[in-house]
Enzyme design. Structure first.
Site, PDB file in Angstrom:
ATOM      1  CG  ASP A   1      -7.930  -3.610  -2.459  1.00 56.90           C
ATOM      2  OD1 ASP A   1      -8.307  -4.600  -3.106  1.00 56.90           O
ATOM      3  OD2 ASP A   1      -8.284  -3.405  -1.296  1.00 56.90           O
TER       4      ASP A   1
ATOM      5  CG  ASP B   1      -2.175  -0.912   0.840  1.00 56.91           C
ATOM      6  OD1 ASP B   1      -2.572  -0.963  -0.342  1.00 56.91           O
ATOM      7  OD2 ASP B   1      -2.695  -1.580   1.760  1.00 56.91           O
TER       8      ASP B   1
ATOM      9  N   GLY C   1      -9.207 -17.386  -7.618  1.00 59.39           N
ATOM     10  CA  GLY C   1      -9.636 -16.179  -6.933  1.00 59.39           C
ATOM     11  C   GLY C   1     -10.199 -16.520  -5.563  1.00 59.39           C
TER      12      GLY C   1
ATOM     13  CB  THR D   1     -13.708 -12.802  -0.990  1.00 63.65           C
ATOM     14  OG1 THR D   1     -13.906 -11.394  -0.846  1.00 63.65           O
ATOM     15  CG2 THR D   1     -14.260 -13.524   0.242  1.00 63.65           C
TER      16      THR D   1
ATOM     17  CD1 TRP E   1     -10.449  -1.579  -3.556  1.00 60.19           C
ATOM     18  CD2 TRP E   1     -10.110   0.587  -3.968  1.00 60.19           C
ATOM     19  NE1 TRP E   1     -10.268  -0.938  -2.348  1.00 60.19           N
ATOM     20  CE2 TRP E   1     -10.051   0.387  -2.574  1.00 60.19           C
ATOM     21  CE3 TRP E   1      -9.923   1.884  -4.468  1.00 60.19           C
ATOM     22  CZ2 TRP E   1      -9.817   1.428  -1.666  1.00 60.19           C
ATOM     23  CZ3 TRP E   1      -9.695   2.919  -3.570  1.00 60.19           C
ATOM     24  CH2 TRP E   1      -9.640   2.693  -2.194  1.00 60.19           C
TER      25      TRP E   1
HETATM   26  N1  GLY Z   1      -7.476  -1.608   0.464  1.00 59.77           N
HETATM   27  C1  GLY Z   1      -8.174  -2.191   1.550  1.00 59.77           C
HETATM   28  C2  GLY Z   1      -9.586  -1.782   1.593  1.00 59.77           C
HETATM   29  O1  GLY Z   1     -10.115  -1.216   0.641  1.00 59.77           O
HETATM   30  O2  GLY Z   1     -10.210  -2.029   2.589  1.00 59.77           O
END
Ligand code: GLY
Length: 393
Positions: A166, A106, A224, A226, A242
């Protein structure tokens, strides 16, 4: 067109919302100049934290957006905001120098709205240095086998060998770093990751996976899953948002025409799964009548993505997405935005950070609260509607 009868936010409402937002940010400087907002509010109020979580850049980003707004009005408060932004940049420089909680992907969420913004707006050399160091940190997470940037955790563990949707918002930092340094290595990695991500996280029906695993030995796409969505096969609302913003940025930086098309499909899936007021429940599995929390932050993120993408569209398409963005912002402004500073020190209520379900792997916190990125992207979307905004991403 969907939502034909939904009203759009007016110029006057945008102005009112931005003014309240900037004033709220100024009020918060007392507690949040040397500290940062926690990722989510509790009972509507953020508590101060040190600069040690993935979300702290959003608060600094709100300071810079407020600075832009106040400066545009020749308001002397702009100076106070500029000073606070600089103090926060010092903290981000120290954080990356000392490698405090930076072993994750991040770096873009942290360093674009804080340090790149400060460099672009006031020429902060510390901001520039911090952001380049953050880009260096981010590319250490790149797997040449598999061609993606790993999101979380130690790099050699199979349970971590995955990307998440994200991350598309973390990549503009790499494009910026290449532009600043003249070294193409950052951009090359971003490009590889974008291609791998878009090829795998978007399903055939244009819903999205939150996370996607690869085979550690061969790098082949595996499956994939979650983390924060309701269940593996559902579409986590913020992941889809996102994806919308991520595709717009992917097109901005790569100029690959197919990303415009994918943007349209991913947006369409999102829009078709919204409740009547255009602000999603936390997972697109849920709609009107379900007793589930909303994620208002997704609406602001999607609006920002649409307002970015329309810059590269013909007027007919642009008009459609501009209207959706304005309708979503109207709904947020009317029903979700904080209007009384005594009731909350945030900007937008009814966001959901992490909602545990029997089928997902996330912890339970920040449900039906303000959250820091929800507030930041709300202000970004308003700023985009207010003026020709030079983006921090
Ligand atoms: N990037 C983590 C979230 O959107 O919670």
């Amino acid at each position: 067109m969907l939502f034909e009868n939904m009203p759009a936010i007016t110029g006057e409402e945008v102005e009112n919302a931005l003014r309240f937002g900037a004033e709220q940010v100024v009020r918060n400087l007392t507690d949040f100049t040397y500290k940062f907002q926690k990722a989510y509010s509790e009972g509507g109020f953020y508590r101060p934290i040190d600069n040690n979580y993935w979300t702290t850049g959003f608060w600094t980003g709100e300071i810079w957006l407020s600075y832009e707004y106040m400066k545009g009005k020749d308001n002397p408060l702009a100076e106070q905001l500029r000073k606070a932004g600089e103090i926060q940049i010092d903290s981000f420089l120290e954080r990356i120098e000392q490698k405090i909680e930076v072993d994750h992907h991040d770096m873009g969420f942290l360093y674009s709205p804080s340090c790149v913004a400060g460099y672009k707006l006031i020429g902060s050399t510390k901001g520039r240095e911090a952001a380049i160091r953050a880009a260096d940190q981010l590319i250490t997470r790149y797997h040449p086998v598999g061609e993606f940037i790993q999101a979380w955790g130690p790099m050699d563990a199979p349970e971590n060998y995955r990307l998440i949707i994200d991350c598309l918002l973390n990549l503009p930092l790499l494009y910026w770093a290449s532009e600043e340094t003249g070294d193409t290595k950052y951009r090359d990695i971003a490009e590889k990751h974008i291609h791998t991500a878009i090829a795998n996280v978007i399903r055939e029906d244009y819903s999205t996976w939150h996370t996607f695993f690869f085979d550690m030995k061969t790098g082949a796409p595996d499956h994939g899953a979650t983390c924060q969505g309701y269940r593996d096969g559902s579409a986590w609302a913020r992941g889809q948002a996102w994806g919308i913003y991520g595709c717009a940025l992917a097109y901005k930086y790569t100029k690959r025409k197919e990303y415009i098309d994918i943007f349209k499909h991913v947006s369409q899936y999102y829009l078709e799964h919204l409740p009547k007021d255009m602000v999603p429940f936390w997972d697109l599995e849920f709609t009107d009548g379900d007793d589930q929390p909303r994620d208002s932050s997704s609406a602001s993120i999607a609006a920002c993505g649409m307002l970015e993408m329309i810059k590269s569209m013909g007027e007919e398409d642009a008009a459609v997405y501009r209207r959706y963005a304005k309708q979503m912002m109207k709904s947020l402004y009317d029903t979700y935005a904080v209007k009384d500073a005594d009731l909350s020190n945030g900007l937008v209520l009814h966001s959901t950070y992490s909602n545990h379900s029997p089928y997902n792997t996330c912890n339970h916190y920040g449900v039906d609260e303000c959250n820091s990125w929800g507030d930041y992207f709300y202000m970004e979307a308003l700023t985009r509607l207010h003026k020709d905004w030079k983006l921090y991403w």
